[in-house]
Design an enzyme around this catalytic site. Structure first.
Site, PDB file in Angstrom:
ATOM      1  CG  ASN A 176      -0.264  -0.168   2.583  1.00 41.06           C
ATOM      2  OD1 ASN A 176       0.664  -0.759   2.559  1.00 41.06           O
ATOM      3  ND2 ASN A 176      -1.073   0.484   3.519  1.00 41.06           N
TER       4      ASN A 176
ATOM      5  CE  LYS B 105       8.425 -10.783   0.165  1.00 36.55           C
ATOM      6  NZ  LYS B 105       7.224 -10.646  -0.727  1.00 36.55           N
ATOM      7  N   PRO B 106      10.136  -6.538  -0.827  1.00 33.01           N
ATOM      8  CG  PRO B 106      10.456  -5.268  -2.809  1.00 33.01           C
ATOM      9  CD  PRO B 106      10.932  -6.479  -1.945  1.00 33.01           C
TER      10      PRO B 106
ATOM     11  CB  SER C 226      -2.607  -9.298   6.496  1.00 35.33           C
ATOM     12  OG  SER C 226      -1.836 -10.552   6.176  1.00 35.33           O
TER      13      SER C 226
ATOM     14  CD  GLU D 189       4.426  -0.851  12.982  1.00 34.72           C
ATOM     15  OE1 GLU D 189       3.326  -0.367  13.182  1.00 34.72           O
ATOM     16  OE2 GLU D 189       5.646  -0.430  14.038  1.00 34.72           O
TER      17      GLU D 189
ATOM     18  CB  CYS E 158      -2.015   0.504   8.297  1.00 33.24           C
ATOM     19  SG  CYS E 158      -0.835   1.922   8.553  1.00 33.24           S
TER      20      CYS E 158
ATOM     21  CD  GLU F 151      -6.683  -3.878   7.236  1.00 32.53           C
ATOM     22  OE1 GLU F 151      -6.225  -4.819   7.095  1.00 32.53           O
ATOM     23  OE2 GLU F 151      -6.014  -3.024   7.648  1.00 32.53           O
TER      24      GLU F 151
HETATM   25  P1  NAD Z   1       0.242  -9.457   3.416  1.00 28.04           P
HETATM   26  O1  NAD Z   1       0.270  -9.872   4.992  1.00 28.04           O
HETATM   27  O2  NAD Z   1      -0.478 -10.468   2.437  1.00 28.04           O
HETATM   28  O3  NAD Z   1       1.894  -9.325   2.821  1.00 28.04           O
HETATM   29  C1  NAD Z   1       2.808  -8.509   3.489  1.00 28.04           C
HETATM   30  C2  NAD Z   1       4.090  -9.161   3.097  1.00 28.04           C
HETATM   31  O4  NAD Z   1       4.292 -10.375   3.648  1.00 28.04           O
HETATM   32  C3  NAD Z   1       4.543  -9.238   1.562  1.00 28.04           C
HETATM   33  O5  NAD Z   1       5.448  -8.914   1.063  1.00 28.04           O
HETATM   34  C4  NAD Z   1       4.143 -10.978   1.338  1.00 28.04           C
HETATM   35  O6  NAD Z   1       4.892 -11.438   0.212  1.00 28.04           O
HETATM   36  C5  NAD Z   1       4.940 -11.240   2.517  1.00 28.04           C
HETATM   37  N1  NAD Z   1       4.464 -12.598   3.023  1.00 28.04           N
HETATM   38  C6  NAD Z   1       3.439 -13.236   2.581  1.00 28.04           C
HETATM   39  N2  NAD Z   1       3.350 -14.429   3.275  1.00 28.04           N
HETATM   40  C7  NAD Z   1       4.538 -14.595   3.963  1.00 28.04           C
HETATM   41  C8  NAD Z   1       5.284 -15.537   4.842  1.00 28.04           C
HETATM   42  N3  NAD Z   1       4.799 -16.703   5.187  1.00 28.04           N
HETATM   43  N4  NAD Z   1       6.274 -15.216   5.654  1.00 28.04           N
HETATM   44  C9  NAD Z   1       7.060 -14.036   5.266  1.00 28.04           C
HETATM   45  N5  NAD Z   1       6.454 -13.096   4.260  1.00 28.04           N
HETATM   46  C10 NAD Z   1       5.341 -13.270   3.887  1.00 28.04           C
HETATM   47  O7  NAD Z   1      -0.051  -8.094   3.430  1.00 28.04           O
HETATM   48  P2  NAD Z   1      -0.471  -7.101   2.382  1.00 28.04           P
HETATM   49  O8  NAD Z   1      -1.886  -7.432   1.666  1.00 28.04           O
HETATM   50  O9  NAD Z   1       0.518  -6.818   1.409  1.00 28.04           O
HETATM   51  O10 NAD Z   1      -0.730  -5.540   2.980  1.00 28.04           O
HETATM   52  C11 NAD Z   1      -1.867  -5.046   3.575  1.00 28.04           C
HETATM   53  C12 NAD Z   1      -1.907  -5.409   5.110  1.00 28.04           C
HETATM   54  O11 NAD Z   1      -0.923  -4.405   5.456  1.00 28.04           O
HETATM   55  C13 NAD Z   1      -3.213  -4.792   5.702  1.00 28.04           C
HETATM   56  O12 NAD Z   1      -3.507  -5.620   6.598  1.00 28.04           O
HETATM   57  C14 NAD Z   1      -2.567  -3.198   6.164  1.00 28.04           C
HETATM   58  O13 NAD Z   1      -3.386  -2.973   7.405  1.00 28.04           O
HETATM   59  C15 NAD Z   1      -1.264  -3.829   6.704  1.00 28.04           C
HETATM   60  N6  NAD Z   1      -0.379  -2.419   6.891  1.00 28.04           N
HETATM   61  C16 NAD Z   1      -0.052  -2.105   8.014  1.00 28.04           C
HETATM   62  C17 NAD Z   1       0.864  -0.892   8.471  1.00 28.04           C
HETATM   63  C18 NAD Z   1       0.807  -0.675  10.022  1.00 28.04           C
HETATM   64  O14 NAD Z   1       1.867   0.341   9.952  1.00 28.04           O
HETATM   65  N7  NAD Z   1       0.418  -1.014  10.849  1.00 28.04           N
HETATM   66  C19 NAD Z   1       1.028  -0.346   7.235  1.00 28.04           C
HETATM   67  C20 NAD Z   1       0.768  -0.477   6.199  1.00 28.04           C
HETATM   68  C21 NAD Z   1      -0.221  -1.772   5.758  1.00 28.04           C
END
Ligand code: NAD
Length: 508
Positions: A139, A162-163, A213, A234, A268, A365
């Protein structure tokens, strides 16, 4: 053939670039190289690190247009928004970390309370952890990658990012600028991939800073526990907004629309549910709906207020929540569907009323351009409903009585509360930002935002060089008596006990 990632423009669905995925062995090798670079970097001064950051900032400013193009192509966000929330943030964060890191990490003098060590010199220091693995969502592809790397680097660490598989291009571009700025080779690296690339990073880094997430955060923490490495998490949010009857309704409506719809609600700390006191409910809803209807949605190249969503999966989740709410009796005042005239992942900005907590859109969410608004009897009910949630990231309260609003802020179970404003706590870089409950733990920004990337070490220095210290061997009956008397002298609340203990000590 090794697996690849196809990065597509979510506004046009065109292929932007195809990238190879890093295998677990490649991630391990990247960590080993980073460890080598860090062993030298940790001995550089704060001034040297800051100087490189300032050089990076100049390069960012020179190449800002290119970065904005990449960001819009991988996120589908309007250009003005990308400049304001990503590039502006990064430039400002560089200044803040370059200026404050040394102060946040300076030695801390400690005054011991225990009588036997009162005379010792005690202080604690901050040392880098080594290689920080940073796993990021899609995001905010710059803020949550390079932006989060700044304090880790200033603290003397190497960083491997790891983006998200959806938005890796701006982080790659940023890493190029980091190299051009003169940072040591391999100090900051990007590994491209899906979840298993993230897992490999958890298997090799010295700490994981995870943003994403709740479900993935839990998986990351479980895996990190095998190696006992620290994690900061986070995670998601479901931020409430409370509008009290004495609020400035125009300001509240403007803040609500921006705070909910900025980045198509994929923030978020987006406002995700609104509680409005009954006497001003109708007027507030009317103002919000008017503003939302006036928004221009479209491609970033056009003059638009709101772009598309970055992920189709996320768009489908949003649509499912809105459809479920409608089926349970919610009314859609505007929006409520995928944009029929636009090709990409466009979901129309949506306002919902007649909602309640049995609906997913009020409990989980949403992470999309949806504003559900609920009428409440009074402030007490608003606070109760705001806290009735598994998340606890941010919140906002609108009232002309700022003192009363600040009092209510204390009652909200959230990591941050804005009074008469929305979202802005994220850009107060000197204040800690973190969540409660399922929103995770650990802080970004402020002193905590850099200290988490350090190991603290306590140093105790003897001042007097006596031949012997009281607790040392031999352990005698006399010592036991003296300790008892000392305890009575220092801790007993009765004066007679204190006096008897003092006399006893004098005699021994
Ligand atoms: P996601 O959890 O699907 O993925 C986040 C990252 O984790 C990605 O780079 C993904 O490739 C990686 N990942 C996936 N499975 C993994 C595993 N088993 N081991 C290690 N890494 C793994 O989240 P998303 O859909 O990319 O992002 C949206 C979420 O991020 C929302 O819930 C949002 O609220 C949260 N977010 C939180 C904050 C904060 O500061 N609290 C800020 C921005 C976004």
């Amino acid at each position: 053939m090794s697996p690849t990632i196809q990065v597509r423009n979510p506004a046009t669905l065109e292929l932007v670039q195809e990238l190879s995925v890093a295998s677990p062995a490649e991630v391990a090798a990247a960590v080993a190289r980073a460890r080598q670079a860090q062993s030298i970097w940790q001995h550089t001064s704060f001034a040297e690190r800051a100087q490189l950051l300032y050089r990076l900032r100049d390069l960012l400013l020179d190449d800002g247009d290119k970065l904005a193009d990449i960001l819009t192509s991988e996120t589908g966000r309007p250009r003005a928004e990308v400049y304001g929330s990503e590039i502006f943030y990064l430039c400002n964060a560089i200044g803040a970390w370059a200026k404050n890191a040394q102060r946040y990490l300076s030695q801390q003098k400690i005054s011991p309370s225990f009588p036997l060590v009162k005379a010792k010199k005690v202080y604690s220091t901050y040392a880098p952890r080594g290689v920080i693995g940073m796993i990021s969502p899609w995001n905010f592809p710059v803020v949550l990658t390079l932006g989060e790397a700044l304090p880790a680097l200033m603290a003397g660490n190497a960083v491997i990012i790891k983006p998200s598989e959806l938005t890796p291009l701006s982080a790659l571009f940023g890493a190029d600028l980091v190299a051009q700025a003169g940072f040591p080779k391999d100090l900051l690296q990007i590994v491209i991939g899906y979840g298993d690339t993230g897992e490999a990073l958890v298997d090799h880094a010295d700490m994981i800073a995870f943003t994403g997430s709740v479900e993935t955060g839990k998986r990351v923490m479980r895996r990190a526990s095998d190696r006992l490495i620290p994690v900061s998490l986070e995670l998601g949010g479901k931020d409430p907004m409370i509008v009290l009857k004495d609020a400035d309704l125009d300001r509240a409506a403007g803040a609500c629309v921006w705070g909910s719809l900025m980045n198509s609600g994929q923030t978020c700390t987006s406002i995700e549910r609104v509680y409005v006191e009954a006497p001003v409910y109708d007027a507030f809803v009317d103002k919000v709906v008017r503003r939302v209807k006036a928004m221009r949605q479209g491609k970033s190249a056009d003059e638009v207020d709101i772009g598309c969503m970055t992920s189709e999966t996320q768009l489908n989740k949003v649509a499912a929540q809105v459809d479920e709410a409608r089926a349970k009796g919610a009314k859609i005042l505007t929006g409520g569907r995928r944009h029929p005239g636009l090709r990409g992942y466009y979901y129309e900005p949506t306002v919902l009323v007649d909602v309640d907590h049995s609906m997913t859109v009020m409990a989980e969410e949403t992470f999309g351009p949806v504003i559900p608004i609920m009428r409440v009897k009074d402030a007490e009910e608003a606070v109760r409903l705001a806290n009735d949630c598994r998340y606890g990231l941010g919140a906002s309260i609108f009232s002309r009585d700022k003192i009363a609003a600040a009092g209510l802020a204390e009652k909200l179970d959230s990591g941050a509360v804005c009074v008469n404003d929305s979202l802005v706590n994220f850009i107060v870089l000197e204040a800690p930002m973190g969540g409660r409950k399922d929103s995770g733990f650990g802080y970004r920004h402020g002193a905590e935002g850099i200290r988490k990337y350090c190991q603290q070490k306590t140093i105790v220095v003897d001042r007097f060089g006596l031949k012997e210290e009281f607790p040392w061997y031999p352990a005698t009956e006399k010592k036991a008596r003296q300790v008892r008397q000392l305890l009575n002298l220092l801790c007993h609340s009765g004066w007679a006990h204190k006096l008897r203990a003092f006399r006893g000590l004098m005699r021994s």
